[in-house]
Enzyme design. Structure first.
Site, short mmCIF file in Angstrom:
data_model
loop_
_atom_site.label_atom_id
_atom_site.label_comp_id
_atom_site.label_asym_id
_atom_site.label_seq_id
_atom_site.Cartn_x
_atom_site.Cartn_y
_atom_site.Cartn_z
CD GLU A 121 -2.88 -0.73 2.51
OE1 GLU A 121 -3.64 -1.66 2.78
OE2 GLU A 121 -2.71 0.24 3.26
CG ASP B 198 -3.82 7.94 8.34
OD1 ASP B 198 -3.71 6.73 8.52
OD2 ASP B 198 -4.13 8.46 7.25
CE1 TYR C 142 -7.35 -1.80 6.85
CE2 TYR C 142 -6.09 -1.31 4.87
CZ TYR C 142 -6.21 -1.32 6.26
OH TYR C 142 -5.18 -0.83 7.02
#
Lengths: 405, 281
Positions: free
Chosen positions: B56, B67, B182
């Site tokens: 990735e 994040d 995911y």
């Protein structure tokens, strides 16, 4: 994608939260179920007479509504043209329009069974309003605030702490409002089960833009009725400052379908829109996606968000509510920009001539009124949103004047 | 028909190979141009040899809302070093000169793609050799403007599922999902909490009732042991922040890469790979 009826500017957004191409729900999957839950709860509350009655009661007895409509006679005389009226949101409890929305959303959070409130703040006005309603309802409150803003808005930081809120400094990025919003969203993702995110402006993912607008539209509804009483007619021009754009949407919304009423939104030109230091996302930005919705953003050619600048911490944001973006493209609202210097001048003139110390955010709207009033006829009515009081800004103004406090 | 379009996608082929070897894959995240374009390219080139099965590559963005601190700092370092979409795609093209098999997934936020232009991005990414794209802030509700153009170029639109994605929600996500699913194993941002393996196992089992797609699990996987535990219950384990932390520990006071950066980071990836490859034995 869009189903907004073209014969009305007041019908938006569509069921997916789109105002034309703008708005939407651009959030991480973790938040989607919660965002849908907020929407469902808001839709139910909106139509519930018991919710509306409780909201009205707090707005009347806690906030102090209706706020007055005030004829600024000395400013009008000084300009020698159009009549200038102020909608006095500065007289609300906590000193700005922000509390209208906070009361509405905290009642919703309570209804949803949420037990913890988070918020972001730039100037600290929304943080103070959120801390205030959290004290009122006995809920723990965490306010994210950029470290740079904490340094320039110390009195508001202390007020939030007095009210029992925890103020968490944000040091990532440029450490201002945009970064505070990122951090609040990170907190929300990690605490979706019990936490309600109380967004302070008409931005963020659907339903926030429409929800905040609906909690703020009381500004315009009252002003419309008050103007009818005082002048027996509609105003000719509405003027309000636009950062995220909540006081502006609140004033403008009930007038959108009045074709005789001209509407002007005022962005912060900072040191000039020809420089890099401004916050004119509608004037100088372009379409993009940030903080949950598509809207006009200040960004570089690679789609990286650039920093906004304004002397007013409340206008210092690189985006704007998606409904404003749509109304700009639709041509319904004119968006102009006022510099730091013009806003400061309006701040001083309003203080000296009217005995009202306006917030630097509101001073941008007043500056636009002062700019055009002289060239308009005496029977033209300008209605300006005086969105907040300026006590919080005295340090900034002193600094601009080179005065030590 | 989505499976037809993606039949020859490197991700499809790689997961088929992993299944035939009866092992889970290791997915490694690094940010493009972190800490600079040259070091990042060297690191990228070394990842397959160190045992990464899928890569990735983060597209740096100023406002990475999902994040944690490690990846936020990686993005800022990269942007300071001049990262932009052109450089990211160039990095993929450079990688493809020597590696035509390891799948590359671009991961990031929507605005840089929107700014580049969705159609143009899909075309250029496909030409560069990109196999999948993960866009954190484009949920199914907004995917109609992004997923079809990517799919038309043979690029998998990889969707995220989370602990809040219940049985009613999963089908909406899977309608758009390609390549693999995911699974974000925690409520939170990258590089923070670590999920309990049995909770992940239950979640993966639940997801598998809804889809044939491979399930990769990420967020909070920090050690070879963590990775091994995930590899026992999922089709792949994703490690990002922990790799970035190793990289960041090899920067000098000016934020420049020290010579040991690439070997240190790759040694850690090799440890992770050992954990993943030994997990089901």
């Amino acid at each position: 994608m869009t189903s907004i009826l073209t014969n009305s500017f007041a019908k938006g957004p569509d069921e997916n939260g789109h105002f034309g191409p703008y708005g939407g729900r651009f959030v991480a999957e973790t938040l989607m179920p919660l965002v849908l839950e907020v929407e469902k709860a808001f839709d139910a509350a909106k139509d519930d007479p018991a919710f509306q009655a409780e909201l009205s009661r707090y707005l009347a007895h806690f906030v102090g509504r209706p706020s007055p409509l005030y004829f600024a006679e000395r400013l009008t005389q000084a300009c020698g043209g159009a009549k200038i009226y102020f909608k006095r949101e500065d007289l609300n409890h906590t000193g700005a329009h922000k509390v209208n929305n906070c009361i509405g959303q905290i009642l919703l959070a309570k209804r949803m069974g949420k037990t913890r409130i988070i918020a972001e703040t730039g100037a600290g006005q929304h943080g103070v309003a959120t801390a205030t309603v959290c004290a009122l309802f006995g809920l723990p409150c965490v306010v994210y605030m950029g470290a740079v803003d904490i340094a320039r808005q110390q009195p508001n930081v202390f007020r939030m702490k007095l009210l029992g809120a925890e103020v968490r400094p944000v040091t990532s990025g440029a450490a201002t409002l945009k970064d505070a919003m990122n951090e609040a969203m990170r907190d929300w993702v990690a605490n979706v089960e019990d936490t309600y995110y109380l967004i302070g402006t008409v931005a963020g993912p659907h339903p926030y833009p429409v929800m905040v607008r609906d909690f703020q539209k009381i500004i315009g509804e009252e002003a419309k009725a008050q103007m009818q009483t005082m002048e027996g007619r509609l105003p000719d021009t509405l003027i309000a400052a636009v950062g995220g754009g909540s006081n502006a949407m609140g004033l403008f919304y009930p007038f959108l379908d009045e074709p005789t009423v001209k509407i002007v939104g005022v962005e912060a030109a900072g040191k000039g829109t020809e420089t890099e230091e401004h916050a004119a996302s509608l004037g100088k930005g372009r379409s993009g996606v940030l903080h949950g919705s598509r809207t006009y953003l200040l960004q570089n050619q690679d789609g990286q968000i650039t920093e906004a600048y304004s002397i007013s911490a409340g206008l210092d944001y690189p985006g704007v509510g998606p409904e404003h973006a749509w109304l700009k493209d639709a041509g319904r609202i004119d968006y102009v920009a006022i510099t730091d210097d013009e806003a400061l001048d309006a701040f001083h003139r309003t203080t000296r001539l009217e005995g009202i110390i306006p917030a630097l955010e509101s001073s941008h709207a007043i500056a636009q009124a002062l700019k055009v009033a002289g060239s308009l006829p005496a029977d033209h009515i300008l209605l300006v949103s005086l969105s907040g009081r300026g006590d919080k800004d005295v340090n900034t103004v002193a600094q601009a004047m080179g005065t030590e406090l | 028909m989505m499976t037809d379009i993606l039949k020859n996608n490197r991700l499809t082929r790689r997961f088929a190979k992993l299944a035939s070897e009866n092992r889970a894959g290791l997915v490694i995240y690094i940010a493009a141009s972190d800490p600079d374009a040259e070091t990042s390219a060297k690191l990228l080139a070394g990842l397959p040899g160190a045992g990464a099965d899928i890569i990735e590559l983060g597209m740096p963005f100023t406002d990475p809302m999902a994040d944690g601190p490690a990846i936020q700092r990686a993005a800022l370092r990269a942007l300071k070093a001049g990262a932009c979409m052109d450089h990211t795609l160039a990095q993929v093209r450079g990688f493809r000169e020597t590696d035509t098999e390891t799948p590359i997934v671009l991961m990031g936020y929507y605005n840089p793609i929107d700014s580049y232009g969705v159609e143009r991005f899909a075309k250029d990414a496909a030409q560069a050799g990109v196999d999948g794209v993960i866009v954190v802030d484009v949920p199914p509700e907004e995917a109609d403007e992004l997923q079809p153009p990517l799919l038309a170029q043979g690029i998998a639109f990889i969707c995220l599922a989370t602990p809040t994605s219940d049985d009613a929600r999963l089908p909406q996500i899977l309608k758009y999902a390609g390549g693999f699913l995911y699974y974000v194993s925690i409520l939170g941002i990258t590089g923070t909490a670590t999920a309990a393996a049995d909770a992940v196992e239950a979640a993966v089992k639940r997801i598998k009732r809804h889809t044939q797609l491979p399930v990769a699990v990420g967020f909070g996987i920090k050690t070879p042991d963590n990775a091994a535990a995930i590899a026992r219950v999922a089709d792949a384990a994703v490690v990002g922040s922990a790799v970035i932390d190793k990289l960041a520990a090899c920067l000098d006071d000016q934020g420049k890469a020290k010579p040991e950066l690439v070997p240190t980071a790759l040694a850690f990836v090799a440890d992770l790979a050992k954990g993943v490859r030994g997990a089901r034995k």
